[in-house]
Design a protein around this motif. Structure first.
Motif, PDB file in Angstrom:
ATOM      1  N   ALA A  80      -1.283   6.029   0.118  1.00  0.00           N
ATOM      2  CA  ALA A  80      -0.726   7.235   0.756  1.00  0.00           C
ATOM      3  C   ALA A  80       0.855   7.281   0.157  1.00  0.00           C
ATOM      4  O   ALA A  80       1.880   7.637   1.075  1.00  0.00           O
ATOM      5  CB  ALA A  80      -0.696   7.220   2.165  1.00  0.00           C
ATOM      6  N   GLY A  81       1.141   6.918  -0.897  1.00  0.00           N
ATOM      7  CA  GLY A  81       2.521   7.183  -1.639  1.00  0.00           C
ATOM      8  C   GLY A  81       3.260   6.089  -1.336  1.00  0.00           C
ATOM      9  O   GLY A  81       4.733   6.295  -1.486  1.00  0.00           O
ATOM     10  N   ARG A  82       2.955   4.995  -0.730  1.00  0.00           N
ATOM     11  CA  ARG A  82       3.868   3.930  -0.592  1.00  0.00           C
ATOM     12  C   ARG A  82       3.439   2.703  -0.752  1.00  0.00           C
ATOM     13  O   ARG A  82       2.095   2.464  -1.246  1.00  0.00           O
ATOM     14  CB  ARG A  82       4.097   3.810   1.214  1.00  0.00           C
ATOM     15  N   GLN A  83       4.312   1.952  -1.205  1.00  0.00           N
ATOM     16  CA  GLN A  83       3.930   0.334  -1.540  1.00  0.00           C
ATOM     17  C   GLN A  83       3.721  -0.315  -0.316  1.00  0.00           C
ATOM     18  O   GLN A  83       4.531  -0.736   0.524  1.00  0.00           O
ATOM     19  CB  GLN A  83       5.030  -0.047  -2.344  1.00  0.00           C
ATOM     20  N   VAL A  84       2.350  -0.866  -0.153  1.00  0.00           N
ATOM     21  CA  VAL A  84       1.888  -1.543   0.928  1.00  0.00           C
ATOM     22  C   VAL A  84       1.040  -2.589   0.587  1.00  0.00           C
ATOM     23  O   VAL A  84       0.749  -2.864  -0.720  1.00  0.00           O
ATOM     24  CB  VAL A  84       1.152  -0.800   2.005  1.00  0.00           C
ATOM     25  N   THR A  85       0.659  -3.657   1.485  1.00  0.00           N
ATOM     26  CA  THR A  85      -0.148  -4.809   1.014  1.00  0.00           C
ATOM     27  C   THR A  85      -1.605  -4.675   1.831  1.00  0.00           C
ATOM     28  O   THR A  85      -1.699  -4.532   2.924  1.00  0.00           O
ATOM     29  CB  THR A  85       0.472  -6.073   1.480  1.00  0.00           C
ATOM     30  N   THR A  86      -2.590  -4.558   0.913  1.00  0.00           N
ATOM     31  CA  THR A  86      -3.705  -4.218   1.313  1.00  0.00           C
ATOM     32  C   THR A  86      -4.854  -4.974   0.597  1.00  0.00           C
ATOM     33  O   THR A  86      -4.489  -5.810  -0.339  1.00  0.00           O
ATOM     34  CB  THR A  86      -4.337  -2.729   1.405  1.00  0.00           C
ATOM     35  N   LEU A  87      -6.179  -4.952   0.971  1.00  0.00           N
ATOM     36  CA  LEU A  87      -7.142  -5.409  -0.076  1.00  0.00           C
ATOM     37  C   LEU A  87      -7.582  -4.355  -0.757  1.00  0.00           C
ATOM     38  O   LEU A  87      -7.321  -3.304  -0.651  1.00  0.00           O
ATOM     39  CB  LEU A  87      -8.444  -5.821   0.869  1.00  0.00           C
ATOM     40  N   GLY A  88      -8.493  -4.728  -2.079  1.00  0.00           N
ATOM     41  CA  GLY A  88      -9.017  -3.844  -2.982  1.00  0.00           C
ATOM     42  C   GLY A  88      -9.570  -4.252  -4.204  1.00  0.00           C
ATOM     43  O   GLY A  88      -9.647  -5.515  -4.188  1.00  0.00           O
ATOM     44  N   TYR A  89     -10.417  -3.554  -4.765  1.00  0.00           N
ATOM     45  CA  TYR A  89     -11.269  -4.082  -5.930  1.00  0.00           C
ATOM     46  C   TYR A  89     -10.413  -3.604  -7.154  1.00  0.00           C
ATOM     47  O   TYR A  89     -10.021  -2.462  -7.325  1.00  0.00           O
ATOM     48  CB  TYR A  89     -12.644  -3.528  -6.038  1.00  0.00           C
ATOM     49  N   ASN A  90     -10.407  -4.643  -7.902  1.00  0.00           N
ATOM     50  CA  ASN A  90      -9.506  -4.149  -9.207  1.00  0.00           C
ATOM     51  C   ASN A  90      -8.175  -3.779  -9.265  1.00  0.00           C
ATOM     52  O   ASN A  90      -7.876  -2.795  -9.855  1.00  0.00           O
ATOM     53  CB  ASN A  90     -10.457  -3.614 -10.305  1.00  0.00           C
ATOM     54  N   GLY A  91      -7.583  -3.991  -7.963  1.00  0.00           N
ATOM     55  CA  GLY A  91      -6.049  -3.456  -7.824  1.00  0.00           C
ATOM     56  C   GLY A  91      -6.209  -2.116  -7.184  1.00  0.00           C
ATOM     57  O   GLY A  91      -5.011  -1.630  -6.958  1.00  0.00           O
ATOM     58  N   GLY A  92      -7.232  -1.505  -6.899  1.00  0.00           N
ATOM     59  CA  GLY A  92      -7.424  -0.012  -6.486  1.00  0.00           C
ATOM     60  C   GLY A  92      -7.900  -0.111  -5.082  1.00  0.00           C
ATOM     61  O   GLY A  92      -8.531  -0.885  -4.637  1.00  0.00           O
ATOM     62  N   LEU A  93      -7.716   1.068  -4.731  1.00  0.00           N
ATOM     63  CA  LEU A  93      -8.308   1.340  -3.214  1.00  0.00           C
ATOM     64  C   LEU A  93      -8.598   2.943  -3.464  1.00  0.00           C
ATOM     65  O   LEU A  93      -7.803   3.817  -3.446  1.00  0.00           O
ATOM     66  CB  LEU A  93      -7.323   0.795  -2.184  1.00  0.00           C
ATOM     67  N   LEU A 234      -4.496   5.760   9.967  1.00  0.00           N
ATOM     68  CA  LEU A 234      -4.089   6.701   8.799  1.00  0.00           C
ATOM     69  C   LEU A 234      -5.575   6.985   8.241  1.00  0.00           C
ATOM     70  O   LEU A 234      -6.301   6.023   8.090  1.00  0.00           O
ATOM     71  CB  LEU A 234      -3.354   5.974   7.775  1.00  0.00           C
ATOM     72  N   VAL A 235      -5.912   7.853   7.804  1.00  0.00           N
ATOM     73  CA  VAL A 235      -7.185   8.340   7.318  1.00  0.00           C
ATOM     74  C   VAL A 235      -6.820   8.757   5.944  1.00  0.00           C
ATOM     75  O   VAL A 235      -5.952   9.687   5.608  1.00  0.00           O
ATOM     76  CB  VAL A 235      -7.883   9.588   7.952  1.00  0.00           C
ATOM     77  N   LEU A 236      -7.593   8.218   4.978  1.00  0.00           N
ATOM     78  CA  LEU A 236      -7.381   8.411   3.634  1.00  0.00           C
ATOM     79  C   LEU A 236      -8.524   8.921   2.717  1.00  0.00           C
ATOM     80  O   LEU A 236      -9.736   8.793   3.141  1.00  0.00           O
ATOM     81  CB  LEU A 236      -7.330   7.149   2.889  1.00  0.00           C
ATOM     82  N   VAL A 237      -8.155   9.938   1.722  1.00  0.00           N
ATOM     83  CA  VAL A 237      -9.337  10.484   0.821  1.00  0.00           C
ATOM     84  C   VAL A 237      -8.890   9.744  -0.537  1.00  0.00           C
ATOM     85  O   VAL A 237      -7.773  10.230  -0.985  1.00  0.00           O
ATOM     86  CB  VAL A 237      -9.263  11.982   0.717  1.00  0.00           C
ATOM     87  N   ASN A 238      -9.747   9.098  -0.994  1.00  0.00           N
ATOM     88  CA  ASN A 238      -9.568   8.402  -2.268  1.00  0.00           C
ATOM     89  C   ASN A 238      -8.079   7.459  -2.163  1.00  0.00           C
ATOM     90  O   ASN A 238      -7.430   7.466  -3.049  1.00  0.00           O
ATOM     91  CB  ASN A 238      -9.452   9.211  -3.447  1.00  0.00           C
ATOM     92  N   GLY A 239      -7.893   6.916  -1.153  1.00  0.00           N
ATOM     93  CA  GLY A 239      -6.505   6.120  -0.925  1.00  0.00           C
ATOM     94  C   GLY A 239      -5.431   7.115  -0.719  1.00  0.00           C
ATOM     95  O   GLY A 239      -4.295   6.512  -0.710  1.00  0.00           O
ATOM     96  N   GLN A 240      -5.434   8.354  -0.508  1.00  0.00           N
ATOM     97  CA  GLN A 240      -4.242   9.374  -0.456  1.00  0.00           C
ATOM     98  C   GLN A 240      -4.511   9.829   0.864  1.00  0.00           C
ATOM     99  O   GLN A 240      -5.276  10.072   1.410  1.00  0.00           O
ATOM    100  CB  GLN A 240      -4.109  10.177  -1.542  1.00  0.00           C
ATOM    101  N   ALA A 241      -3.294  10.200   1.499  1.00  0.00           N
ATOM    102  CA  ALA A 241      -3.118  10.815   2.707  1.00  0.00           C
ATOM    103  C   ALA A 241      -2.957  12.490   2.362  1.00  0.00           C
ATOM    104  O   ALA A 241      -2.121  12.823   1.847  1.00  0.00           O
ATOM    105  CB  ALA A 241      -1.978  10.509   3.655  1.00  0.00           C
ATOM    106  N   THR A 242      -3.841  13.200   2.938  1.00  0.00           N
ATOM    107  CA  THR A 242      -4.032  14.614   2.870  1.00  0.00           C
ATOM    108  C   THR A 242      -3.470  15.221   1.343  1.00  0.00           C
ATOM    109  O   THR A 242      -2.620  15.844   1.268  1.00  0.00           O
ATOM    110  CB  THR A 242      -3.214  15.296   4.015  1.00  0.00           C
ATOM    111  N   PRO A 243      -4.481  14.600   0.336  1.00  0.00           N
ATOM    112  CA  PRO A 243      -3.992  15.110  -1.005  1.00  0.00           C
ATOM    113  C   PRO A 243      -4.442  16.733  -1.200  1.00  0.00           C
ATOM    114  O   PRO A 243      -5.289  17.147  -0.096  1.00  0.00           O
ATOM    115  CB  PRO A 243      -5.010  14.318  -1.825  1.00  0.00           C
TER     116      PRO A 243
END
Ligand code: C2O
Ligand code: CU
Ligand code: CU
Length: 499
Positions: A80-93, A234-243
Motif C-alpha cells: 500500500a505504498g509504504r515500507q512495512v515488514t510482512t511475509l511474502g513469496y519471492n519478496g512480493g505480495l 487494510l484490504v489489498l488488491v494485489n498488495g495495493q490499497a484501492t489501486p
C-alpha cells in the motif's frame, strides 16, 4: 444472477450507508506526515492510494512444464505504498501468478526462509494429495526446502486457483501475513477455438487483508479476532490499497478475482459496470450469469467478464453479516465482542473514459458442464460444524472432534460417488472446503439447485445445511476444513482417506 443465485444463499448484505465518512480524500487529508494509518471500523487507506494497479509477475508453463522456486520470507516490502515488514513469496505480495494448462506438470521448489514450519497447498487443483503432491501433512522446517510436483489431468477444469501455506497451526498467521498467490489453469478453448470471450485484457486480482501496527510490523490478532476469524484493517488488491484502473467505454475485461483473505467475506459490488460471471471456483458456468453482486467466502474465486460503462466506479465489497461467535457470555472477559460482519470496503477505482471501443464478440454460447446428479451414490454422510465453550476457551470442531492428523475421519472407497451434508450447529457462518475433489452443490440450504454448480469452498450459513455430491475419482489422504483460517488452526478440520 441465475446460475449463481440458484447455488448461493442470498447474502445478508446491507447497502453501504451514505454516512460512511471517508472516501480516499478525507482519510488522506487526515493521514498526513504523522502516519498514514487510520485504525477504525473502516479500512485503512494509504494517502497515496489511487496508484495504478500492478499485477503480480507471471510465470507460464512451456512445453507442458512449469518449474518455479518459491521462497517464503519475512522482510521489508512495499505494501500500500509504504515500507512495512510482512511475509511474502519471492519478496512480493502476492507471490507470482503461475499459469499452466490441463495436462501440465507443475514443479515447485518451496524454500522456507521463515523462522517456523510451513508448506504449500495448491488450493482447488484436482491433483494427487500423496507423496510430494498436494500433501498438507508435509512440514518444511526453517531453512529447509521441499520439491512439490503436481501433474494436472488432461481434463483438469480451467479456472483461477491459488496457493498458500497449510501447516496446521500456522495457516492463518502465514496467509494473513502475506503468503498467497494465484494459479491460472488456462482454458485450451480460449486460445484455440476462441470459444469463449474476446477480451481487451485480462487481470488477476488477488484480494487479501492484513493488519499492521504503527511501526509497520504485523499486528497480533486479539482473542475475539481469532474466534470470529481475523479481518485485517487494510484490504489489498494485489498488495495495493484501492489501486486505480483505466479503460475505454465498451471494452471487455476478464477479471479473475481471488479471495485470499483469512476470514473476510467479499460481497463484490461493481456499481454500474456490466458484469457477466463466467466461472466460479472451478470450470466455466453452463451459461454466463448476469449480476452485479457476488459473495466470495474466504478461498472462493470469481471469473467475470466486464463490459465497461463510462464514468468512475468504485469497486467495493459490501458488508456481509457472518453471524456471531457464541462465547457463552464471556465476550467481556475476552476483550469485547467479536466482529460479526465483514465491513464495507473500497477495493479499487475504475475510470472509464475516451472513445468507444469496438463492440466485443458476443459472450460464449452455453457449454455442457459436468453433472453428477444422475449418478448412483453409494453413501450419504453428515458432517457437523460445531463450536463450544470449554476449559481452554472456545473450541472449533467437526462433531466435537478436533483435527488429529493421525485419525481418519472419513474412509471413502475410490471410484465412489457420495453425498455429503454439512450441517452448521453454530451461530456463525463457516465456509466448507474439501481438498482435491470438486464438490457439486446439490442444495445450498434452500432446496435443490437447478444448474450444475461446482465449488471447492461452499459457505454453510449459521444454523444452516448444505448438501454436495463428490466423485472420489482418485485415491489419497487429505483434509476438509473451515476456510476461516483461524478456525482451521483451532481444529475445525478432518481427514478423508480415499482408497
Ligand atoms: Cu485454501 Cu485447505 O485450503
Ligand atoms: Cu485447499
Ligand atoms: Cu469456521
Amino acid at each position: 444472477m441465475s446460475a449463481g443465485g440458484s447455488g448461493e444463499r442470498q447474502p445478508r448484505v446491507t447497502r453501504r450507508t451514505a454516512l460512511r465518512i471517508g472516501g480516499v480524500g478525507l482519510l488522506a487529508a487526515g493521514a498526513g506526515a504523522a502516519g498514514w494509518w487510520r485504525f477504525g471500523p473502516e479500512s485503512v487507506l494509504d494517502a497515496r492510494s489511487g496508484a495504478a494497479l500492478v499485477e503480480p509477475s507471471v510465470l507460464r508453463s512451456e512445453s507442458g512444464v512449469l518449474a518455479v522456486r518459491l521462497e517464503a520470507t519475512r522482510g521489508e516490502r512495499q505494501v500500500a505504498g509504504r515500507q512495512v515488514t510482512t511475509l511474502g513469496y519471492n519478496g512480493g505480495l502476492p507471490g507470482p501468478t503461475l499459469r499452466v494448462r490441463p495436462g501440465d506438470t507443475l514443479r515447485i521448489e518451496l524454500v522456507n526462509g521463515l523462522d517456523e514450519p510451513t508448506n504449500l497447498h495448491v488450493h482447488g487443483l484436482h491433483v494427487s494429495p500423496e507423496g510430494n503432491g498436494d500433501n498438507v501433512f508435509v512440514a518444511v522446517q526453517p531453512g529447509e526446502s521441499f520439491d512439490y510436483e503436481h501433474r494436472l489431468p488432461d481434463d483438469h477444469p480451467p479456472g483461477v486457483f491459488w496457493y498458500h501455506p497449510h501447516h496446521h497451526g500456522n495457516v492463518a498467521d502465514q496467509v494473513f501475513g502475506g503468503l498467497y498467490g494465484a494459479i491460472v489453469v488456462e482454458d485450451p478453448d480460449d486460445a484455440s477455438a476462441r470459444a469463449t470471450v474476446e477480451v481487451a485484457r485480462e487481470r488477476v486480482l488477488v484480494v487479501s487483508d492484513i493488519s499492521l501496527d504503527e511501526s509497520g510490523a504485523l499486528k497480533e490478532p486479539s482473542m475475539p479476532d481469532r474466534m470470529m476469524g481475523r479481518e485485517g484493517d487494510l484490504v489489498l488488491v494485489n498488495g495495493q490499497a484501492t489501486p486505480a484502473l483505466e479503460a475505454r467505454p465498451g471494452e471487455r475485461e476478464r477479471w479473475r478475482v481471488v479471495n485470499a483473505c483469512a476470514s473476510r467475506y467479499l460481497a463484490l459490488d461493481l456499481g454500474d459496470q456490466q458484469v457477466d460471471l463466467v466461472a466460479r471456483d472451478l470450470g466455466p458456468l453452463e451459461v454466463p450469469a448476469a449480476g452485479d453482486e457476488l459473495v466470495l467466502a474466504p478461498g472462493n474465486r470469481a471469473d467475470i467478464v466486464l463490459t465497461t460503462v463510462s464514468g468512475t466506479t468504485t469497486v467495493r465489497a459490501d458488508p456481509v453479516d457472518r453471524g456471531e461467535a457464541d462465547m457463552g457470555g464471556m465476550s467481556g472477559m475476552m476483550g469485547g465482542d467479536a466482529p460479526s460482519s465483514s465491513g464495507a470496503v473500497d477495493l479499487l477505482t475504475l475510470e472509464v473514459a475516451g472513445a468507444d471501443a469496438a463492440e466485443g464478440a458476443p459472450l460464449p454460447a452455453p457449454r455442457a458442464v459436468r453433472d453428477l446428479r444422475d449418478r448412483e451414490t453409494t453413501r450419504r454422510r453428515e458432517l457437523v460444524f460445531q463450536t463450544g465453550m470449554g476449559m481452554g476457551g472456545m473450541s472449533f470442531t467437526f462433531g466435537g472432534l478436533e483435527f488429529d492428523p493421525d485419525r481418519t475421519d472419513q474412509e471413502v472407497e475410490v471410484g465412489s460417488v457420495e453425498d455429503w451434508t454439512i450441517r452448521n450447529d453454530s451461530s456463525m457462518d463457516h465456509p466448507f472446503h474439501l481438498h482435491v475433489w470438486p464438490m457439486q452443490v446439490l442444495d445450498a440450504g434452500k432446496g435443490p439447485v437447478d444448474d450444475p454448480v461446482w465449488r471447492d469452498v461452499v459457505n454453510v450459513p449459521a444454523r444452516g445445511t448444505v448438501t454436495v455430491r463428490v466423485a472420489f475419482d482418485r485415491p489419497g489422504r487429505t483434509v476438509y476444513h473451515c476456510h476461516i483460517l483461524d478456525h482451521e488452526d483451532d481444529g475445525m478440520m478432518g481427514v478423508v482417506q480415499v482408497a
